[in-house]
Enzyme design. Structure first.
Site, short mmCIF file in Angstrom:
data_model
loop_
_atom_site.label_atom_id
_atom_site.label_comp_id
_atom_site.label_asym_id
_atom_site.label_seq_id
_atom_site.Cartn_x
_atom_site.Cartn_y
_atom_site.Cartn_z
N SER A 141 29.99 41.02 34.43
CA SER A 141 31.12 40.77 33.83
C SER A 141 32.18 41.54 34.72
CB SER A 141 31.21 41.06 32.15
OG SER A 141 31.63 42.61 32.14
N LYS A 142 33.43 40.92 34.57
CA LYS A 142 34.65 41.29 35.36
C LYS A 142 34.82 43.00 34.69
CE LYS A 142 36.80 37.83 33.98
NZ LYS A 142 37.04 36.50 34.00
#
Ligand code: GLU
Length: 486
Positions: free
Chosen positions: A251-252
């Site tokens: 995930s970012k």
């Protein structure tokens, strides 16, 4: 029926390998079926939208070599393809649901909803809308409106069981009562994700929704909306997570590497497409090195793995190297030139072709070529470390360097010519093997290892080679010898 898939990123940041995989699968499946891929930008959450993220996402998708048939950049018959430009459409659909009684206006103030939510949590219950505005009489509603309140629109959730058929998970059932009447249009007139996505997938005639497993929990709400609109739901394919080395989904927020970083590091995009496909399903042939045509031909949604996949950076690198090996000569040469530093300014087109062939089998990324390029174009005068310097200053090494310089000075400048000259130098100096090659390599590159010596000589060119060899043959051993002044 034409298969229509879509990739629907929210422009909240750059793409990482997890969301790139979703894009790739949608693209492969659309191409496999000779269908169409839609690119839709889900930018209704204004607070989370990052300026320039959309541009960056499109750029990364293009870098991967994916093509879409409809999208914000190229238009199409079902546009606009940015949710922020579709406000009137969502309001119109919300009005239809209101008319049918499938939705209702909610005048509850956010502070009050928040208090109730907290109270539910304190009681150990999962917070759910309590139905305050569900059955307002028209008179009550007019009074609330007159008092200046702007309502949101909530979906009236029926007390049913919702069945979601997922291609990978099979049939998953949810108890709709758990959901509570959820908001579809906020009081500012913007749609929520679940509503916008169903309206868009319906109007854009999407037949297959291939997306991350994280969205499975949203699907019952979406199914209810399809039902209320009288629309046929698409085939759902919720694909498992891609886990990072820490065992958490990429995930970012957790700092997953972006596609742009892979691009800067010089990965071959074909390798990323290949690798992310392998993370999802395997070729019946068992082969791992697959080009786009093979991937398109062989993708089979029923073969998608149901388990989370773990990112293996070493394997991705290996595949990148394999794909580099297969590149057409000219393309490889021009990619290497793109990645080269200033030392490569004087390399001619002809030399680039030679460099590309000399390096083809040695690289896993384009950026790695930089280090080798320094061996083809060493900044002069070369600086040798202590070991190299004493190796070069040995009497036998000097004889080798002189003999090599003499032979190469006269050699026809082809690879065979260079090789013959080296052999001749071996004979003149009475050396062979390592005793012959090591001093020459050290002198020309200041490195113990690197590309083939014949390639280095051939590509460095006669003048440079002879100059460097002669200088190296006359060096003193440092630091105990007389240090050369520069
Ligand atoms: N916009 C959503 C996301 O970025 C995708 C929604 C969907 O595929 O339904 O996660």
């Amino acid at each position: 029926m034409t298969v229509r898939t879509r990739f629907a990123p929210s422009p909240t940041g750059e793409l990482h390998l997890g969301n790139a995989r979703t894009a790739i699968l949608n693209w492969l499946y659309a191409r496999h079926t000779r269908g169409e891929l839609v690119l839709r930008i889900e930018d209704t959450d204004v607070r989370r939208t990052v300026p320039a993220a959309e541009e960056e996402i499109l750029r990364s998708l293009r870098w991967l070599g994916l093509h879409w048939d409809e999208g914000p950049d190229c238009g199409g018959p079902y546009g606009p393809y940015r949710q922020s430009e579709r406000g009137a459409i969502y309001r119109d659909f919300a009005a239809r649901l209101l008319e049918r009684g499938a939705a209702f206006h909610c005048y509850c103030r956010p502070e009050v909803l928040e208090q109730k939510r907290r109270a539910a949590l304190r009681r150990g219950e999962s917070p759910r809308y309590d139905g305050t505005c569900r059955e307002l009489a028209p008179a009550q509603e007019s009074r609330l409106l007159e008092s200046g309140l702007t309502p949101s629109v909530r979906f009236r959730v029926p007390p049913d069981t919702v069945r979601v058929r997922d291609l990978l998970k099979g049939e998953v059932t949810f108890d709709a009562r758990e959901l509570g009447d959820f908001v579809i249009l906020k009081s500012d007139g913007l749609p929520t994700y679940n509503f916008a996505v169903v309206v868009d997938d319906t109007l854009m005639r999407i037949t297959h929704v291939i997306r991350g497993i994280g969205h499975l929990a949203n699907t019952p709400r979406q199914m209810l909306i399809y039902r209320a609109l009288g629309a046929e739901p698409p085939v759902f394919v919720h694909i498992p997570h891609v886990l990072g080395p820490d065992g958490e989904p990429l995930s970012k927020r957790r700092g997953a590497k972006t596609l742009a970083e892979y691009e800067r590091e010089g990965y071959r995009p074909d390798a990323i497409v290949n690798y992310l496909s392998l993370l999802s399903w395997s070729s019946p042939s068992g082969e791992e090195l697959l080009d786009r045509e093979r991937l398109i031909r062989e993708i089979d949604l029923r073969r998608l793995g149901a388990r989370d996949a773990v990112l293996d950076p070493a394997k991705l690198r290996w595949l990148s190297g394999k794909h580099i090996q297969r590149m057409p000569a000219q393309e490889l040469a021009s990619r290497l030139a793109d990645f080269a530093g200033p030392e490569a300014r004087e390399i001619t087109e002809e030399d680039w072709a030679k460099v590309a062939e000399a390096l083809r089998d040695r690289l896993t990324t384009f950026a790695e070529a930089r280090e080798f390029l320094l061996q083809f174009r060493p900044p002069e005068p070369l600086v040798y470390d202590g070991d190299a310097r004493s190796a070069l200053a040995a009497a036998e090494a000097r004889t080798v360097l002189e003999a090599a310089a003499d032979a190469l000075e006269m050699a026809p400048w082809t690879k065979t010519g260079v090789l013959d000259a080296l052999k001749a130098a071996g004979e003149t100096s009475g050396t062979q093997g390592r005793a012959l090659y090591r001093p020459i390599r050290l002198a020309l590159t200041a490195h113990e290892h690197g590309p083939e010596l014949v390639d280095i000589i051939w590509i460095q060119g006669r003048d440079r080679v002879v100059r460097i060899l002669r200088r190296a043959a006359s060096l003193d051993a440092a630091p105990w010898g007389r240090a050369e002044r520069r």
